[in-house]
Design an enzyme around this catalytic site. Sequence first.
Site, PDB file in Angstrom:
ATOM      1  N   LYS A   1     -95.665 -74.739 -37.653  1.00 46.29           N
ATOM      2  CA  LYS A   1     -96.274 -73.716 -38.512  1.00 46.29           C
ATOM      3  C   LYS A   1     -95.396 -73.547 -39.744  1.00 46.29           C
ATOM      4  CE  LYS A   1     -97.094 -68.720 -38.354  1.00 46.29           C
ATOM      5  NZ  LYS A   1     -97.726 -67.673 -37.527  1.00 46.29           N
TER       6      LYS A   1
ATOM      7  N   ASP B   1    -104.679 -62.907 -38.559  1.00 45.17           N
ATOM      8  CA  ASP B   1    -103.546 -62.324 -37.837  1.00 45.17           C
ATOM      9  C   ASP B   1    -103.527 -60.820 -38.108  1.00 45.17           C
ATOM     10  OD1 ASP B   1    -101.209 -61.627 -36.607  1.00 45.17           O
ATOM     11  OD2 ASP B   1     -99.879 -62.831 -37.862  1.00 45.17           O
TER      12      ASP B   1
ATOM     13  N   LYS C   1    -101.537 -60.848 -30.345  1.00 44.67           N
ATOM     14  CA  LYS C   1    -100.181 -60.402 -30.010  1.00 44.67           C
ATOM     15  C   LYS C   1    -100.252 -59.048 -29.299  1.00 44.67           C
ATOM     16  CE  LYS C   1     -98.708 -62.357 -34.443  1.00 44.67           C
ATOM     17  NZ  LYS C   1     -98.131 -62.102 -35.784  1.00 44.67           N
TER      18      LYS C   1
ATOM     19  N   GLU D   1     -96.842 -69.558 -30.234  1.00 43.86           N
ATOM     20  CA  GLU D   1     -95.685 -69.635 -31.142  1.00 43.86           C
ATOM     21  C   GLU D   1     -94.563 -68.734 -30.633  1.00 43.86           C
ATOM     22  OE1 GLU D   1     -96.646 -68.159 -35.065  1.00 43.86           O
ATOM     23  OE2 GLU D   1     -97.496 -66.320 -34.284  1.00 43.86           O
TER      24      GLU D   1
HETATM   25 MN    MN Z   1     -99.041 -64.436 -39.093  1.00 47.83          MN
END
Ligand code: MN
Length: 376
Positions: free
Chosen positions: A166, A249, A273, A327
């Site tokens: 990334k 995100d 997340k 990630e």
């Molecule tokens: Mn992000």
Amino acid sequence: MPDLTVSGLRTTIVDLPMRRPHRFAHHSIDTQSYLLVEIMTDAGITGVGEGVSPGGPWWSGESVEGQKQIIDQYLAPPLIGADVEDLGGIRRKLDQVAYANLFAKSALEMALLDATGLAHGVPLSTLLGGASRTTLPVRWALSSSGIDGVLEDAAERIALGHTAIKFKMGALPPRDDVRRVGEIIDKLSGDLDYIGDPNGTWDLRTAAWAVRELESIGLAAVEQPVGRDDLDGLAELRVRATKIDVMADESVCVPSDALSAVHARACDSVSVKPGKAGGLRAAALVASILDTAGIGCFGGTALEGPVGTAASAHLFATWPRLRFGCELVGPLLLSDSVTTVPLRYEDGHLVVPTGPGIGVQLDYEKVGRYQRRDRA
Ligand code: MN
């Protein structure tokens, strides 16, 4: 059954040294701070959670210092005497006491779930529906500055088995930024896949140009190309893109955001997340909504430390589909840990802990060493 009444709560800020500075769009950091939350029970079982703020309050508005204060002063008192397993009831109480504060509430829920898992002798992933995998492929995040250092870092990680990269973007003017990514890709060898993340720093016109360029140099996804409030902009970019995924995100945190993104057809995938969702269970709900709508779930990170990373790993392991892997690099960025046994990374994968609860124990000597002292 042991008595899982909450008897006490302790919050501790630790500042852990990073192996090298981590650069975001607008600033860089060389230590990462975490809020450790311990929830004690009458049975003597202690659950551990972790609050995090990725490099400071710029991302979510929350800081670890703020999390400590809101927990100590407002969220801890109503928890005392509650039943650890009454997750729904506790959450309603906390929401009555304080609006938002999602990362702080996530840290508390993490500790409650850890205590529950410990009491029942089952891993967190079992409480969240059952793991469908034992390891998670980890995408390595490259700093957004320089080329030589970044190439060295990438080569090191590729040698360790990582096959996905990334690019943190947004620190340079867009044309330089896109050119830099193209140059790095040209110099890296192997069968790798790439995504780019400018953290919402581009306006729609710039993003429309950049997404086309990034698509032509072979990126698989672009994460949050426009600002967090611009679902329409994301949707427009998605219509224009042909091969590249438009990933959200910042735009998709809580379950209602997931519904809005589905409704607006705003994205092909989302970085999910627990912290920004307000907890592991809310993040599981976000993922369910997205997966049901055919939107991919990427296992995102807010640069959690060893405790939070392990907790996220349990959640991501329960998903039927995982787009672009995860990630969860937080612990790899640190030069020391506060757990007795470091998380295991093997051949570019994170091994999901298998012990009861989150499956990690605090090393109290290390916690003492890195605990933040009052500054005069
Ligand atoms: Mn992000």
